[in-house]
Design a protein around this motif. Sequence first.
Motif, short mmCIF file in Angstrom:
data_model
loop_
_atom_site.label_atom_id
_atom_site.label_comp_id
_atom_site.label_asym_id
_atom_site.label_seq_id
_atom_site.Cartn_x
_atom_site.Cartn_y
_atom_site.Cartn_z
N GLN A 2 18.81 -16.09 14.19
CA GLN A 2 17.62 -15.71 14.94
C GLN A 2 18.03 -14.78 16.07
O GLN A 2 19.16 -14.79 16.52
N ASP A 3 17.08 -13.96 16.50
CA ASP A 3 17.38 -12.96 17.52
C ASP A 3 16.06 -12.49 18.12
O ASP A 3 14.99 -12.68 17.55
N SER A 4 16.16 -11.82 19.27
CA SER A 4 14.98 -11.22 19.88
C SER A 4 14.84 -9.76 19.46
O SER A 4 13.78 -9.17 19.62
N THR A 45 11.56 -14.67 19.72
CA THR A 45 12.64 -15.19 18.88
C THR A 45 12.15 -15.07 17.45
O THR A 45 11.12 -15.65 17.09
N HIS A 46 12.86 -14.29 16.64
CA HIS A 46 12.46 -14.05 15.25
C HIS A 46 13.50 -14.65 14.32
O HIS A 46 14.69 -14.52 14.52
N MET A 47 13.00 -15.29 13.26
CA MET A 47 13.86 -15.83 12.22
C MET A 47 13.24 -15.47 10.87
O MET A 47 12.05 -15.74 10.64
N THR A 48 14.00 -14.83 10.01
CA THR A 48 13.52 -14.56 8.65
C THR A 48 13.85 -15.78 7.80
O THR A 48 15.01 -16.05 7.53
N TRP A 106 8.42 -15.34 7.94
CA TRP A 106 9.11 -15.36 9.23
C TRP A 106 8.65 -16.55 10.04
O TRP A 106 7.53 -17.03 9.89
N GLN A 115 8.33 -17.05 14.07
CA GLN A 115 8.44 -16.33 15.33
C GLN A 115 7.95 -17.19 16.48
O GLN A 115 6.93 -17.87 16.36
N GLN A 133 4.34 -20.51 18.70
CA GLN A 133 5.17 -20.40 17.49
C GLN A 133 4.27 -20.19 16.29
O GLN A 133 3.29 -20.91 16.10
N TRP A 161 14.47 -6.57 12.29
CA TRP A 161 15.25 -7.65 11.70
C TRP A 161 15.82 -7.28 10.34
O TRP A 161 16.63 -8.01 9.81
#
Length: 198
Positions: free
Chosen positions: A52-54, A61-64, A79, A81, A152, A185
């Motif tokens: 995860q990253d910004s 905060t993003h997560m694929t 995603w 987020q 979220q 991303w």
Amino acid sequence: MILISYGSSSSSQIAAIFSVTLLLFYFSEATLGSPCLINGLPIVRNISELPQDSYGIPGLTHMTVAGSVLHGMKEVEIWLQTFAPGAATPIHRHSCEEVFVVQKGSGTLYLAETHESVPGKPVEFPISANSTFHIPINDAHQVKNTGHEDLQVLVIISRPPIKIFTYDDWFMPHTAARLKFPFYWDEQCFQESQKDEL
């Protein structure tokens, strides 16, 4: 192929332990060695272990969870987020379907129909936990955390990877919108996949 046999001898037990250790090492290398590997990813993954990253977007905060570039998805991408209070997506549009499911928190969806030369003044929709909404193809929109706790959302898009057009404001002409592809991303993995094809 790794074969595991169980016998009564200690050498068979040692071979079985070695085989299992080698298998675990293989999967840990495949999933942790590079964030961009498609082959070798296990079918079942622990969401808390996904990268995860910004990506330079303040408060995001993003997560694929499942993606085209990272996981080889062809029809949909998912995603997770999280937006800190005050954080927002850019004003943007894209030629794919998008569905949101709000997991927690509250905020505002800003949505403008994209029929004129500019997005125009958006309609505001309050969103909160258990809300779900979809974005029509090519309609300019923005999601913002206007609440006091993290917002979220689970996001599902069609036809990945997506091309996103971003706007400075709601009255910026469509012809001046900036194309961002690949999006943040996907950049690293997309660039690595392009190198592999050369």
